[in-house]
Design an enzyme around this catalytic site. Structure first.
Site, mmCIF file in Angstrom:
data_model
loop_
_atom_site.group_PDB
_atom_site.id
_atom_site.type_symbol
_atom_site.label_atom_id
_atom_site.label_comp_id
_atom_site.label_asym_id
_atom_site.label_seq_id
_atom_site.Cartn_x
_atom_site.Cartn_y
_atom_site.Cartn_z
ATOM 1 N N ASP A 37 65.886 23.840 -54.025
ATOM 2 C CA ASP A 37 66.683 23.954 -55.135
ATOM 3 C C ASP A 37 67.217 25.371 -55.277
ATOM 4 O O ASP A 37 66.482 26.298 -55.248
ATOM 5 C CB ASP A 37 65.848 23.657 -56.302
ATOM 6 C CG ASP A 37 66.551 23.428 -57.665
ATOM 7 O OD1 ASP A 37 67.886 23.576 -57.885
ATOM 8 O OD2 ASP A 37 65.918 22.646 -58.671
ATOM 9 N N ASP A 92 73.015 21.219 -56.460
ATOM 10 C CA ASP A 92 72.485 22.250 -56.104
ATOM 11 C C ASP A 92 70.809 21.818 -55.518
ATOM 12 O O ASP A 92 69.870 22.759 -55.554
ATOM 13 C CB ASP A 92 72.125 23.313 -57.394
ATOM 14 C CG ASP A 92 71.609 22.648 -58.524
ATOM 15 O OD1 ASP A 92 71.573 21.359 -58.416
ATOM 16 O OD2 ASP A 92 71.538 23.220 -59.534
ATOM 17 N N GLU A 93 70.530 20.811 -55.480
ATOM 18 C CA GLU A 93 69.192 20.062 -55.082
ATOM 19 C C GLU A 93 69.280 19.277 -53.852
ATOM 20 O O GLU A 93 70.165 18.402 -53.735
ATOM 21 C CB GLU A 93 68.822 19.477 -56.166
ATOM 22 C CG GLU A 93 67.468 19.220 -56.276
ATOM 23 C CD GLU A 93 66.790 18.544 -57.612
ATOM 24 O OE1 GLU A 93 65.779 18.040 -57.531
ATOM 25 O OE2 GLU A 93 67.725 18.198 -58.474
#
EC number: 2.7.7.7
Length: 406
Positions: A9, A103-104
């Protein structure tokens, strides 16, 4: 064989991107989102957390409790570029990659221990991402997605944790039950009212009790509290797309009808994106003339799933493409370069009520059918046969949304 699942993350991603572009923001309270009073916080730096600022909070409230923060209107194009950079690094190093948002990420490293240690590999990969992108990133490593995700959140900011096989329950036990994925505010309040605040309490409860209170979700929450999660990774493919086409019964040059068709397509495909938890970063419009000559144009855009961002781009592409002024036989719209994600990235220039409007509209469509609610601009003969829709109102017209963005 026990699985080895890596969860990564990018820490306060939007804020980190802004700091990469302007080092003067380092170590200062920064809030990214819609900058108007009706805007919403999309990301907040750790320096603002002590004031109670969090993503999803109304910007007006954030300004009241943290007036000294630096407020930035987000740039989706910038964040899309950095997200793709990190994605490309991961794709070139891991055997199976799932991109769960901009973003993960999840990576399946199962079996790699026979060649080299997975934790060592993950550590080196994290170091490479930080070096090549300049962005801070945290990871958790365990036997499944749930424990790895929780571990990542415990590792933040900019750190890493490995949970050895067999220690999942012990790791989760002292944590707040709110940290179990899929336990939202409403479920958390219900659990608190039952006197349940830590994962350890859920671990000790009978499964049947959780099922009585929460139904099927109760079983999933109970299993995750035990550290049990067999869900597989969904392989990430950048080139996935969804599309819609219409061939007219009679070739036409009626621009009103053509644009009505395109708007209806764009609107419905955007709904399909949101329903599937996807965002698109590439739009393609296709036309086929009466002489069967086919042309198309495409446009790269920041990740989005919002009608009012996509529809104007579709019409813009059509107007750039339609140059021959001949009768048209077919038109089509395609959204490609899809990734998993939510509406969050569009909050920079949209009000929260816009987000709530989309959610309400989508709920109606899911319950009553794709065409049960639509824009006024899509009413007409150009949209009669968009998709395989059925009208759930038994002959009654659909709800019409007059949208000023048109």
């Amino acid at each position: 064989m026990l699985r080895t699942i890596l969860h990564l993350d990018l820490d306060t991603f939007f804020v980190s991107c802004e700091r990469l572009l302007d080092s003067r923001l380092n170590n200062k309270p920064v809030i990214v989102g819609g900058t108007g009073d009706r805007g919403v916080v999309s990301a907040a730096s750790y320096e603002t957390r002590a004031y109670g600022v969090h993503s999803g909070m109304p910007m007006k409230m954030a300004r009241e409790i943290c007036p000294d923060a630096i407020y930035i209107r987000g740039n989706a194009g910038t964040y899309t570029k950095f997200s793709k950079q990190v994605t490309e690094i991961l794709q070139s190093h891991v055997p199976v990659l799932e991109k769960s948002s901009v973003d993960e990420f999840y990576a399946d490293l199962t079996g790699m221990d026979r060649f080299f240690g997975c934790y060592k590999f993950a550590s080196e990969l994290r170091t490479k991402i930080i070096k090549d992108s300049g962005l801070p990133i945290s990871f958790g490593l365990s036997i499944n997605k749930t424990v790895s995700k929780v571990a990542t959140n415990e590792a933040k900011p900019n750190n890493q944790i490995k949970i050895d096989a067999g220690f999942e329950k012990a790791f989760l036990a002292p944590l707040s039950v709110k940290k179990i994925p899929m336990v939202g505010e409403k479920t958390f309040r219900t659990l608190c009212n039952m006197g349940i605040k830590t994962v350890n309490t859920v671990q000790q409860m009978p499964l049947e009790m959780m099922q009585v209170v929460f139904g099927k979700n109760g079983q999933i929450i109970w299993q995750r509290a035990q550290g049990i999660d067999h869900s597989p990774l969904t392989q990430y493919h950048e080139r996935k797309s969804i599309s819609s086409e219409r061939t007219y019964g009679q070739d036409t040059i009626d621009l009103t009808m053509l644009k009505t068709t395109l708007i209806a397509m764009a609107e419905n495909l955007a709904f399909q994106l949101r329903r599937g938890g996807k965002l698109t970063s590439c739009i393609t419009v296709k036309i086929r003339y009466s002489d069967f000559q086919t042309y198309s144009k495409q446009l790269k855009i920041p990740y989005t799933s919002a009608d009012h961002h996509l529809i104007p781009k579709v019409i813009e592409l059509f107007e750039r493409l339609y140059e021959r002024r001949m009768l048209i036989r077919l038109v089509g719209v395609r959204y490609s370069a899809l990734t998993a994600g939510t509406y969050q990235i569009n909050l920079f220039d949209d009000e929260k009520k816009t987000v709530n409007l989309y959610r309400a509209m989508d709920d109606i469509r899911i319950r009553f059918g794709d065409r049960s609610i639509t824009r006024a601009a899509t009413i007409g003969k150009g949209a009669k046969t968009i998709g395989n829709f059925t009208n759930p109102f038994n002959g009654e017209p659909p709800i019409v949304l007059a949208h000023r963005h048109q």
